[in-house]
Design a protein around this motif. Structure first.
Motif, PDB file in Angstrom:
ATOM      1  N   GLU A   8       4.117   4.621  -6.801  1.00  0.00           N
ATOM      2  CA  GLU A   8       2.845   4.218  -7.408  1.00  0.00           C
ATOM      3  C   GLU A   8       2.073   3.171  -6.616  1.00  0.00           C
ATOM      4  O   GLU A   8       0.862   3.050  -6.777  1.00  0.00           O
ATOM      5  CB  GLU A   8       3.100   3.701  -8.818  1.00  0.00           C
ATOM      6  CG  GLU A   8       3.607   4.777  -9.745  1.00  0.00           C
ATOM      7  CD  GLU A   8       3.853   4.272 -11.151  1.00  0.00           C
ATOM      8  OE1 GLU A   8       3.456   3.136 -11.458  1.00  0.00           O
ATOM      9  OE2 GLU A   8       4.448   5.028 -11.926  1.00  0.00           O
ATOM     10  N   LYS A   9       2.728   2.423  -5.752  1.00  0.00           N
ATOM     11  CA  LYS A   9       2.032   1.360  -5.012  1.00  0.00           C
ATOM     12  C   LYS A   9       1.512   1.814  -3.652  1.00  0.00           C
ATOM     13  O   LYS A   9       0.793   1.075  -3.001  1.00  0.00           O
ATOM     14  CB  LYS A   9       2.957   0.157  -4.844  1.00  0.00           C
ATOM     15  CG  LYS A   9       3.266  -0.528  -6.160  1.00  0.00           C
ATOM     16  CD  LYS A   9       4.085  -1.758  -5.966  1.00  0.00           C
ATOM     17  CE  LYS A   9       4.338  -2.431  -7.305  1.00  0.00           C
ATOM     18  NZ  LYS A   9       5.113  -3.646  -7.166  1.00  0.00           N
ATOM     19  N   VAL A  10       1.856   3.004  -3.258  1.00  0.00           N
ATOM     20  CA  VAL A  10       1.412   3.512  -1.958  1.00  0.00           C
ATOM     21  C   VAL A  10      -0.038   3.986  -2.064  1.00  0.00           C
ATOM     22  O   VAL A  10      -0.362   4.847  -2.878  1.00  0.00           O
ATOM     23  CB  VAL A  10       2.317   4.654  -1.457  1.00  0.00           C
ATOM     24  CG1 VAL A  10       1.771   5.254  -0.162  1.00  0.00           C
ATOM     25  CG2 VAL A  10       3.740   4.159  -1.254  1.00  0.00           C
ATOM     26  N   GLU A  11      -0.904   3.402  -1.227  1.00  0.00           N
ATOM     27  CA  GLU A  11      -2.314   3.785  -1.201  1.00  0.00           C
ATOM     28  C   GLU A  11      -2.686   4.532   0.076  1.00  0.00           C
ATOM     29  O   GLU A  11      -3.630   5.307   0.078  1.00  0.00           O
ATOM     30  CB  GLU A  11      -3.197   2.552  -1.335  1.00  0.00           C
ATOM     31  CG  GLU A  11      -3.082   1.883  -2.682  1.00  0.00           C
ATOM     32  CD  GLU A  11      -4.005   0.691  -2.826  1.00  0.00           C
ATOM     33  OE1 GLU A  11      -4.767   0.384  -1.867  1.00  0.00           O
ATOM     34  OE2 GLU A  11      -3.976   0.068  -3.887  1.00  0.00           O
ATOM     35  N   LEU A  12      -1.959   4.282   1.162  1.00  0.00           N
ATOM     36  CA  LEU A  12      -2.226   4.921   2.446  1.00  0.00           C
ATOM     37  C   LEU A  12      -0.951   5.566   2.963  1.00  0.00           C
ATOM     38  O   LEU A  12       0.109   4.942   2.929  1.00  0.00           O
ATOM     39  CB  LEU A  12      -2.725   3.903   3.469  1.00  0.00           C
ATOM     40  CG  LEU A  12      -3.969   3.110   3.092  1.00  0.00           C
ATOM     41  CD1 LEU A  12      -4.219   1.999   4.097  1.00  0.00           C
ATOM     42  CD2 LEU A  12      -5.176   4.013   2.989  1.00  0.00           C
ATOM     43  N   LEU A  13      -1.060   6.788   3.450  1.00  0.00           N
ATOM     44  CA  LEU A  13       0.105   7.496   3.956  1.00  0.00           C
ATOM     45  C   LEU A  13      -0.253   8.182   5.261  1.00  0.00           C
ATOM     46  O   LEU A  13      -1.279   8.848   5.374  1.00  0.00           O
ATOM     47  CB  LEU A  13       0.574   8.542   2.931  1.00  0.00           C
ATOM     48  CG  LEU A  13       1.844   9.317   3.269  1.00  0.00           C
ATOM     49  CD1 LEU A  13       3.048   8.377   3.340  1.00  0.00           C
ATOM     50  CD2 LEU A  13       2.078  10.412   2.240  1.00  0.00           C
ATOM     51  N   TRP A  14       0.600   7.997   6.255  1.00  0.00           N
ATOM     52  CA  TRP A  14       0.444   8.572   7.588  1.00  0.00           C
ATOM     53  C   TRP A  14       1.665   9.455   7.818  1.00  0.00           C
ATOM     54  O   TRP A  14       2.788   8.957   7.797  1.00  0.00           O
ATOM     55  CB  TRP A  14       0.413   7.425   8.587  1.00  0.00           C
ATOM     56  CG  TRP A  14       0.138   7.788  10.009  1.00  0.00           C
ATOM     57  CD1 TRP A  14       0.912   8.548  10.826  1.00  0.00           C
ATOM     58  CD2 TRP A  14      -0.982   7.375  10.786  1.00  0.00           C
ATOM     59  NE1 TRP A  14       0.349   8.628  12.066  1.00  0.00           N
ATOM     60  CE2 TRP A  14      -0.816   7.915  12.066  1.00  0.00           C
ATOM     61  CE3 TRP A  14      -2.098   6.595  10.525  1.00  0.00           C
ATOM     62  CZ2 TRP A  14      -1.724   7.707  13.088  1.00  0.00           C
ATOM     63  CZ3 TRP A  14      -2.996   6.394  11.543  1.00  0.00           C
ATOM     64  CH2 TRP A  14      -2.813   6.941  12.804  1.00  0.00           C
ATOM     65  N   VAL A  15       1.450  10.753   8.029  1.00  0.00           N
ATOM     66  CA  VAL A  15       2.566  11.684   8.190  1.00  0.00           C
ATOM     67  C   VAL A  15       2.438  12.388   9.533  1.00  0.00           C
ATOM     68  O   VAL A  15       1.477  13.134   9.755  1.00  0.00           O
ATOM     69  CB  VAL A  15       2.605  12.735   7.051  1.00  0.00           C
ATOM     70  CG1 VAL A  15       3.867  13.573   7.146  1.00  0.00           C
ATOM     71  CG2 VAL A  15       2.513  12.069   5.686  1.00  0.00           C
ATOM     72  N   ALA A  16       3.403  12.146  10.423  1.00  0.00           N
ATOM     73  CA  ALA A  16       3.356  12.746  11.751  1.00  0.00           C
ATOM     74  C   ALA A  16       4.110  14.078  11.837  1.00  0.00           C
ATOM     75  O   ALA A  16       3.628  14.996  12.483  1.00  0.00           O
ATOM     76  CB  ALA A  16       3.874  11.769  12.797  1.00  0.00           C
TER      77      ALA A  16
END
Length: 169
Positions: free
Chosen positions: A12-20
């Motif tokens: 719930e606290k994740v606002e930005l996600l970078w997936v390589a």
């Protein structure tokens, strides 16, 4: 991937996600269920569809090489988007559904290093009057016209290839 698919929707606290690593459909669906995601960067994917109803808080989306994506219409339903960049959506040539994203300040319709993005026309982009950034890297437009972009009075940055005729630029 299965483990992350189970965990991601509960963060719930994740606002930005970078997936390589390459994102498959099940992982993308799990990411889509993250409750407070505002920004998502995906290097490349094998996704075939997007369920926009799950991404309504998204403001920034970089959808890297996704050659299997069959429709961008669901992206047009994410009214919170302010920045959208796509790469190598080779099944799509009609980008007019994006014309309803009137709050966009940044847009990229890009090909990849090895694949040119084909676009029917840029005419629908003329409605995006708040655009400050537009990238058409390795993109070929069937009607060969940049004239629709002349109405974009807020545009500060335009990234295009050298193959455009000077009179169009």
């Amino acid at each position: 991937i299965k483990g992350w698919s189970e965990i991601l929707p509960s963060l719930e606290k994740v606002e930005l996600l970078w997936v390589a690593p390459k994102v498959n459909q099940s992982l993308f669906n799990a990411i889509s269920r993250m409750p407070n995601l505002r920004g998502l960067w995906i290097k490349h994917s094998s996704i075939k569809y997007v369920e926009a109803a799950m991404l309504q808080s998204l403001e920034f989306l970089w959808l890297g090489s996704s050659p299997n994506l069959s429709s961008i219409q669901p992206l047009a339903d994410i009214k919170s988007l302010r920045w959208l960049e796509t790469e190598n959506l080779k099944l799509i040539s009609n980008f007019s559904p994006l014309s309803c994203l009137e709050e966009l300040v940044g847009l990229g319709i890009n090909g990849s290093m090895w694949t040119t993005q084909r676009v029917d026309s840029l005419s629908a982009l003329a409605k995006l009057t708040k655009l400050r950034y537009l990238s058409l890297t390795n993109t070929r437009v069937t009607d060969k016209s940049l004239k629709p972009l002349h109405r974009l009075q807020s545009l500060e940055t335009l990234r295009i290839a050298k193959w455009w005729p000077l009179d169009e630029v």
